[in-house]
Design an enzyme around this catalytic site. Structure first.
Site, mmCIF file in Angstrom:
data_model
loop_
_atom_site.group_PDB
_atom_site.id
_atom_site.type_symbol
_atom_site.label_atom_id
_atom_site.label_comp_id
_atom_site.label_asym_id
_atom_site.label_seq_id
_atom_site.Cartn_x
_atom_site.Cartn_y
_atom_site.Cartn_z
ATOM 1 C CB CYS A 1 -0.895 0.049 1.237
ATOM 2 S SG CYS A 1 -1.885 -1.424 1.474
ATOM 3 C CE1 TYR B 1 -17.348 22.617 18.286
ATOM 4 C CE2 TYR B 1 -18.345 22.886 20.453
ATOM 5 C CZ TYR B 1 -17.867 23.439 19.273
ATOM 6 O OH TYR B 1 -17.909 24.787 19.086
HETATM 7 C C1 FAD Z 1 -0.237 0.145 -5.154
HETATM 8 C C2 FAD Z 1 -1.190 -0.455 -4.168
HETATM 9 C C3 FAD Z 1 -1.726 0.326 -3.172
HETATM 10 C C4 FAD Z 1 -2.636 -0.238 -2.254
HETATM 11 N N1 FAD Z 1 -3.152 0.572 -1.275
HETATM 12 C C5 FAD Z 1 -4.008 0.051 -0.376
HETATM 13 C C6 FAD Z 1 -4.519 0.857 0.677
HETATM 14 O O1 FAD Z 1 -4.201 2.046 0.785
HETATM 15 N N2 FAD Z 1 -5.374 0.288 1.572
HETATM 16 C C7 FAD Z 1 -5.738 -1.045 1.497
HETATM 17 O O2 FAD Z 1 -6.503 -1.512 2.356
HETATM 18 N N3 FAD Z 1 -5.248 -1.841 0.508
HETATM 19 C C8 FAD Z 1 -4.403 -1.327 -0.421
HETATM 20 N N4 FAD Z 1 -3.878 -2.124 -1.412
HETATM 21 C C9 FAD Z 1 -4.266 -3.550 -1.445
HETATM 22 C C10 FAD Z 1 -3.396 -4.350 -0.484
HETATM 23 O O3 FAD Z 1 -2.050 -4.071 -0.736
HETATM 24 C C11 FAD Z 1 -3.680 -5.835 -0.655
HETATM 25 O O4 FAD Z 1 -5.051 -6.047 -0.371
HETATM 26 C C12 FAD Z 1 -2.850 -6.685 0.276
HETATM 27 O O5 FAD Z 1 -1.472 -6.531 0.021
HETATM 28 C C13 FAD Z 1 -3.196 -8.159 0.121
HETATM 29 O O6 FAD Z 1 -2.353 -8.925 0.904
HETATM 30 P P1 FAD Z 1 -2.171 -10.478 0.611
HETATM 31 O O7 FAD Z 1 -1.227 -10.984 1.662
HETATM 32 O O8 FAD Z 1 -3.488 -11.139 0.485
HETATM 33 O O9 FAD Z 1 -1.536 -10.591 -0.830
HETATM 34 P P2 FAD Z 1 -0.276 -9.941 -1.538
HETATM 35 O O10 FAD Z 1 0.128 -8.676 -0.884
HETATM 36 O O11 FAD Z 1 -0.640 -9.929 -2.976
HETATM 37 O O12 FAD Z 1 0.898 -10.988 -1.284
HETATM 38 C C14 FAD Z 1 0.914 -12.263 -1.830
HETATM 39 C C15 FAD Z 1 2.120 -13.015 -1.334
HETATM 40 O O13 FAD Z 1 2.080 -14.325 -1.897
HETATM 41 C C16 FAD Z 1 3.345 -14.638 -2.473
HETATM 42 N N5 FAD Z 1 3.086 -15.624 -3.527
HETATM 43 C C17 FAD Z 1 2.170 -15.567 -4.533
HETATM 44 N N6 FAD Z 1 2.209 -16.706 -5.256
HETATM 45 C C18 FAD Z 1 3.158 -17.491 -4.681
HETATM 46 C C19 FAD Z 1 3.667 -18.772 -4.959
HETATM 47 N N7 FAD Z 1 3.219 -19.516 -5.975
HETATM 48 N N8 FAD Z 1 4.654 -19.271 -4.167
HETATM 49 C C20 FAD Z 1 5.151 -18.558 -3.115
HETATM 50 N N9 FAD Z 1 4.679 -17.324 -2.813
HETATM 51 C C21 FAD Z 1 3.699 -16.814 -3.585
HETATM 52 C C22 FAD Z 1 3.900 -13.310 -2.925
HETATM 53 O O14 FAD Z 1 5.314 -13.375 -3.076
HETATM 54 C C23 FAD Z 1 3.471 -12.432 -1.727
HETATM 55 O O15 FAD Z 1 4.379 -12.598 -0.675
HETATM 56 C C24 FAD Z 1 -2.982 -1.600 -2.350
HETATM 57 C C25 FAD Z 1 -2.442 -2.399 -3.369
HETATM 58 C C26 FAD Z 1 -1.547 -1.840 -4.265
HETATM 59 C C27 FAD Z 1 -0.963 -2.709 -5.355
#
Ligand code: FAD
Length: 451
Positions: free
Chosen positions: A43, A427
């Site tokens: 994020c 407030y």
């Molecule tokens: C630019 C940006 C800004 C954002 N801003 C916000 C915000 O302000 N507020 C908010 O609430 N959300 C925000 N989000 C969304 C938030 O970042 C995601 O919802 C959150 O990161 C999801 O977490 P996750 O652990 O489910 O997945 P991810 O962060 O997608 O992580 C997935 C993990 O799985 C691993 N992985 C995947 N496939 C494999 C595999 N086959 N083998 C081994 N490892 C694997 C990856 O390496 C990673 O470590 C933003 C997203 C982006 C891209």
């Protein structure tokens, strides 16, 4: 159960690991991740790229050492390529070669990947970027440092497109923002979208809405994007920010059933359809608290909560995810834009009888310096009086985020709009009014609904 394996080292995976270690300190917890950046705040990537956070290392929620101290075994640069539930093993490829890892319980936290719109030709042209991983942000940063681009095209006018329009403008690039939908940031209603558009234009972002980019190529050494309605933009950098798709290749390999939007199907205990396998975060469908059904709403807030529940339940717990309301906020130049629950159109589609009332008021007593106007839209059900949703836009230092959280708390607790009006809120003249803007907007809704 003594061997918990977690695939994914971001918000959901690390939250699961930390909770598992709290619940059962003697349990072996291994987190495997495809890249080398465990527990980074993706994020925060737009703020690293804007230069506001100069050192990317600051984006770590916790350092590697802190995670190791919690007793978590980390396997970075380990990509899982298949799950075999009948043997309870995961097939892994890493720089040191292929291997298999066994597990007693498995948590899939593989997140999401940037959507790559199939109809746009030339997405692999050098200078065209996506933004999801640390590596993506390093590639963009390197392109900016080495080639000193002066202009950028952002395809996608959702929240990541907005944050990156702000970030690249701060880096001195002339930004064009192009989007499919007719108004920018369609998570808020068009009347508020107009304020978002005005803020973009005030900061010299060129905005083209209702345009479908069809092709990206190279002309005269620069990138050339061509789209519907005669759209053309010649730029030095293109960022494609058209949304995220659940990363479910691994789940499919283990025949883990999928649900809404192609995300992994889970119940509220974060159990998948395969015994012993749990899942959380952007790779799963998400229980909507108000609608009482699953949708796909990938957010960091949700991933952290679901991860903790998966971590606890994988070790025998029975905790249930309370559900999302899609509460979100973003900062765009001087504005903060937030929403929670349903807007009018969404509520109507779901069979409610919505009424939406927009209010404009000062964020605090305007005799005290620094007061700004807040625009608040409240959606409630005409028949039952229940609050269904809210949207707020205002200067980013006027408590927009905390005010949307009051609405989110009210919806979470199934409150009526008239009860919101009666809340005991704080407030003092520099920060609010005797009737907080949240209450003023609830009162305006009641006046319209019950007149
Ligand atoms: C630019 C940006 C800004 C954002 N801003 C916000 C915000 O302000 N507020 C908010 O609430 N959300 C925000 N989000 C969304 C938030 O970042 C995601 O919802 C959150 O990161 C999801 O977490 P996750 O652990 O489910 O997945 P991810 O962060 O997608 O992580 C997935 C993990 O799985 C691993 N992985 C995947 N496939 C494999 C595999 N086959 N083998 C081994 N490892 C694997 C990856 O390496 C990673 O470590 C933003 C997203 C982006 C891209």
């Amino acid at each position: 159960m003594d061997n918990l394996l977690i695939i994914g080292g971001s918000d959901a995976g690390i939250s699961a690991a930390l909770r598992a270690r709290e619940v059962a300190p003697s349990c072996s917890v291994t987190v495997m991740l495809a890249d080398d950046y465990p527990n980074y705040s993706i994020c925060g990537l737009p703020f690293f790229l804007s230069g506001e956070i100069p050192d990317w290392r600051a984006l770590a929620h916790r350092t590697r050492e802190e995670l190791l101290r919690q007793g978590i075994r980390l396997l970075p640069d380990h990509k899982a390529t298949a799950v075999r539930p009948e043997e309870k093993i995961v097939v892994v490829s890493s720089s040191s070669g292929g291997k298999t890892l066994s597990y007693d319980r498995l948590i899939l936290a593989t997140g999401a990947a940037s959507r790559k719109p199939g109809h746009i030709k030339g997405l692999d042209t050098p200078g065209v970027f996506f933004l999801r991983w640390m590596a993506d942000s390093f590639a963009i940063a390197q392109h900016i440092e080495r080639n000193t681009p002066t202009s950028a095209l952002i395809i996608g006018n959702g929240y990541i497109g907005m944050e990156m329009a702000d970030a690249l403008t701060r880096r001195g690039l002339a930004v064009t923002l192009v989007g499919h939908s007719q108004h920018v940031l369609k998570t808020v209603d068009p009347t508020l979208g107009r304020l978002v558009l005005a803020e973009l234009e005030r900061n010299s972002v060129r905005v083209a809405s209702g345009v479908d980019v069809e092709e990206i190529g190279v002309r005269d050494g620069r990138l050339m994007a061509i789209g519907s309605g005669g759209f053309q933009a010649q730029v030095d950098l293109v960022l494609v920010a058209t949304g995220a798709e659940p990363e479910v290749g691994l789940a499919k390999s283990g025949k883990v059933p999928l649900g809404y939007g192609g995300a992994i199907k889970v119940n509220r205990r974060m159990e998948t359809g395969v015994p012993g396998i749990f899942a959380a975060g952007d790779c799963v469908e998400t229980w909507h608290r108000l609608l009482e059904k699953s949708l796909y709403l990938p957010l960091g807030t949700t991933a952290h909560k679901q991860g903790r529940i998966a971590g606890e339940n994988a070790l025998g717990g029975r905790k249930e995810y309370a559900g999302t309301l899609g509460t979100q906020v973003l900062k765009l130049f001087d504005l903060a834009i937030a929403r929670t629950g349903l807007n009018d159109a969404e509520a109507r589609l779901e069979g409610f009888s919505p009424l939406t009332v927009e209010t404009e008021c000062w964020d605090h007593k305007n005799y005290y310096p620094g007061a700004h106007r807040l625009h608040i839209r409240v959606t409630g059900d005409r028949t039952t009086g229940y609050l269904l949703g809210a949207q707020i836009i205002g200067h980013w230092q006027t408590g927009v985020a905390k005010r949307i959280d009051v609405f989110a708390t009210a919806i979470f607790n199934r409150m009526k709009v008239e009860e919101v009006e009666q809340l005991d809120l704080s407030y003092t003249p520099p920060l609010s009014n005797p009737w907080d803007p949240v209450q003023m907007s609830a009162e305006a809704w009641c006046r319209t609904a019950y007149q």
